[in-house]
Design an enzyme around this catalytic site. Sequence first.
Site, PDB file in Angstrom:
ATOM      1  N   ASP A 165      16.521  12.021  46.936  1.00  0.00           N
ATOM      2  CA  ASP A 165      16.254  13.397  47.337  1.00  0.00           C
ATOM      3  C   ASP A 165      16.923  14.438  46.437  1.00  0.00           C
ATOM      4  OD1 ASP A 165      18.688  12.569  48.093  1.00  0.00           O
ATOM      5  OD2 ASP A 165      18.390  12.881  50.228  1.00  0.00           O
ATOM      6  N   GLU A 186      45.769  46.655  46.408  1.00  0.00           N
ATOM      7  CA  GLU A 186      46.465  45.509  45.835  1.00  0.00           C
ATOM      8  C   GLU A 186      46.887  45.754  44.386  1.00  0.00           C
ATOM      9  OE1 GLU A 186      47.496  42.821  47.147  1.00  0.00           O
ATOM     10  OE2 GLU A 186      47.750  41.365  45.528  1.00  0.00           O
ATOM     11  N   ASP A 187      45.991  46.326  43.592  1.00  0.00           N
ATOM     12  CA  ASP A 187      46.231  46.365  42.141  1.00  0.00           C
ATOM     13  C   ASP A 187      46.497  47.745  41.546  1.00  0.00           C
ATOM     14  OD1 ASP A 187      45.906  43.666  42.018  1.00  0.00           O
ATOM     15  OD2 ASP A 187      43.796  43.718  41.434  1.00  0.00           O
ATOM     16  N   HIS A 193      37.951  47.212  47.075  1.00  0.00           N
ATOM     17  CA  HIS A 193      38.734  46.106  47.638  1.00  0.00           C
ATOM     18  C   HIS A 193      40.034  45.783  46.905  1.00  0.00           C
ATOM     19  CE1 HIS A 193      36.771  43.337  44.700  1.00  0.00           C
ATOM     20  NE2 HIS A 193      37.845  42.599  44.889  1.00  0.00           N
ATOM     21  N   HIS A 214      34.200  44.328  38.090  1.00  0.00           N
ATOM     22  CA  HIS A 214      34.408  43.317  39.139  1.00  0.00           C
ATOM     23  C   HIS A 214      34.055  43.844  40.535  1.00  0.00           C
ATOM     24  CE1 HIS A 214      36.273  40.366  41.727  1.00  0.00           C
ATOM     25  NE2 HIS A 214      37.226  41.220  42.076  1.00  0.00           N
ATOM     26  N   ASP A 230      34.017  38.457  46.705  1.00  0.00           N
ATOM     27  CA  ASP A 230      35.070  38.622  45.703  1.00  0.00           C
ATOM     28  C   ASP A 230      35.357  37.282  45.028  1.00  0.00           C
ATOM     29  OD1 ASP A 230      37.356  39.629  44.340  1.00  0.00           O
ATOM     30  OD2 ASP A 230      38.656  39.050  46.022  1.00  0.00           O
TER      31      ASP A 230
END
Length: 755
Positions: free
Chosen positions: A267, A84-85, A80, A56, A147
């Site tokens: 269109d 957090e994890d 990133h 990821h 993300d």
Amino acid sequence: MLTSWVRAMMRQYELVERVKAYDPHADEALLNRAYVYAMQMHGQQKRASGDPYISHPLEVAAILADLKLDDATIASALLHDTIEDTSATRADIDKLFGEEIGSLVDGLTKIAKLDLVTRKAEQAENFRKLLIAITSDVRVLLVKLADRLHNMRTLEHVRPEKRKRIAEETMDIYAPLAGRMGMQWLREEMEDLSFRTLNPEAYGILVKRLGTLRRSNKGLIGEIKSALKEELTKSKIKAEVISREKKPYSIWRKMERKQISLEQLSDIYGFRVIVKKPGDCYAVLGTVHTRWRMVPGRFKDYISTPKQNDYQSIHTTVVGPRHQRVELQIRTERMDSVAEYGIAAHALYKDSTNGNGRDHGQKKSLALTEESNAYRWLRRLVDMLLEGDNPEEFLEHTKLELFHDQVFCFTPKGLLIALAQGATPIDFAYAVHTDVGNSCVGCKINGRTMPLMTELKNGDEVEILTSKSQVPPAAWERIVVTGKARSAIRRANKEALRVQYGKLGREILTRAFDRVGKSYRKSTIERILPRLSQNTVDDVLTAVGRGELPSADVLQAAFPDIPRPEPPKRRVVKRNDEGWFGLSKAIGLKFRMPGTGNRKGNKGSEGIPIKGLRSSLPVKFTEHGGAVPGDRIVGIMTPGEGITIYPIHSEALSAFDDQPERWIDVRWDIDESNTDRFPAQILVTGINEPGTLAQIAQTIGESGGNIHNVKMQHETEDYTTMLIDLEVWDLTHLNEIISGLRARSVVSTVKRAHE
Ligand code: MN
């Protein structure tokens, strides 16, 4: 398992290659360290798809590499989710990768914590974190968008309820945000992925029909493309022609907006002509318009007037080779890049114009402190939110729906307070603290003194002015919108009223005790609490003040030996011979012949006694102010209900003007001996200060009136108008009370209600 790891490893190698391709000076070691660290920290964690977790962040980094972002951004993308994890901390990241990357990852962690669906109370704080994150570095948002894009691309692995929530959030917040940041492809892909999840039926039908249309239109696109190229070559303009099919979601939206079918939509295919110089755009336009007829009303020049997000392009629609409408966008390479990549493109161009002489140790920063075009609008958005210029616009466009029903205001110290939409400074005061609310007397909004009922707007700075002697007026209950404020006001009012009644009760008891030669003592009352069935002395005083407990009863309980004082020798009941019940015993009711006499000139001479009806018709006084002996009165008959007595001055009577059959002439039939009381209503306007109510109540009590109810009707900063229900003997008595009230300095006006 092994193969996925190998695949992931391969991708890391590819990623570094891709970054090096557009930025030869990129810190390869940094990227590799970030990758290895993230892989170690995420360890055996898996994605919902079963892939190793590291796939990821790697994909997120790849999306950002497509946007040609700097190595710090790519490294932050790899890292990133670590804070957090995993067990990683901000300090760890700072230590290993430096503060710049540390703060980027921290910003992402903060946004990740923004729990978008639950716990409203926490949103204010989170929202601020989001703002700070946006303000400090736009790269945080770019990573966040990448993300989210990757999460949307892999959404099918997530369980259905969560899938729907994520898709809604993407549609409402992230896709519009990408659009606002000028990244159209990102917006379109996010919208399309969300649409597929939120409306799978419509999505399926559209995809199928687009396929059919594509087959039936076979050759059309190529035909238009070559016709365009041919004309441009004739005019000696160097240009690239790109064709594209619109995404199902944008087609769907257009069908919905214009209420038309897919076939009517002209269109579905768009063509883009990309040239080198801005001047060439107009040359292309001239050529196209000369060769094909333009469709009126579709031409737009966003080159001379760029959109707010710096988008530049010429839009036009012409009737093409097969008499089909052809939508055209004409722009330069740079404009195209800005349109597709937005902020990221600005970063790219800034870098290339600065040359490649970038000092390797000095990181490129997209921090918003830079006064470049790219960040101006974003800066403005933040300003709008913080300064309350036009914050709704931001909320409307990014549709931060969860914040939509709220307003965010600041204390003078910069603390953010979240309130329900429509909140007033009073709500704000109670949100800060109940004591602040209860003692609130005024406010300043953005430095200016404003009324307390002003509706607050996003970004307002609110200063609450307080006074210790303040009691929150009951009328505030109707002004405030937050439950906290409302219940606090109710509580404070009950308490204030209780205190006032208590004082009044004490006064009454003191006088009552005096009359029998005793002096009032708290201990005396304490002793007789059980006999009075009251719990505390305060309860006794309040009950006496309210008129619920006669002072005579208290005296009796305290001094049983002292004979009960006789009721005031005012009037003695004289029952009507006919034996009326209740109120009607004091009233002689007479019919007025329909159509005769009139309301103002009721002499009663033409009235007849209403014998026979008496027992079956209940009689009551109007709720609108009542009537007292001395008032000229009239009865109104209501079938099924009975007769209602109105004073002749009552404005409510006009409702019966065209129904003369309902009017009954009545007159008072009482004499001096009457001791019955009659309902009246007065409107008293008094100065808005503590004790006013007590003085009013005292005046009425001293004159022998009974207060039944007090309703605050209207309130300004200085005055309160209250509607008082009371019972009096007659008009003379009522007038005595009114004069007594008028004599009070705290009272400004008194009149009978409904006159
Ligand atoms: Mn993530």
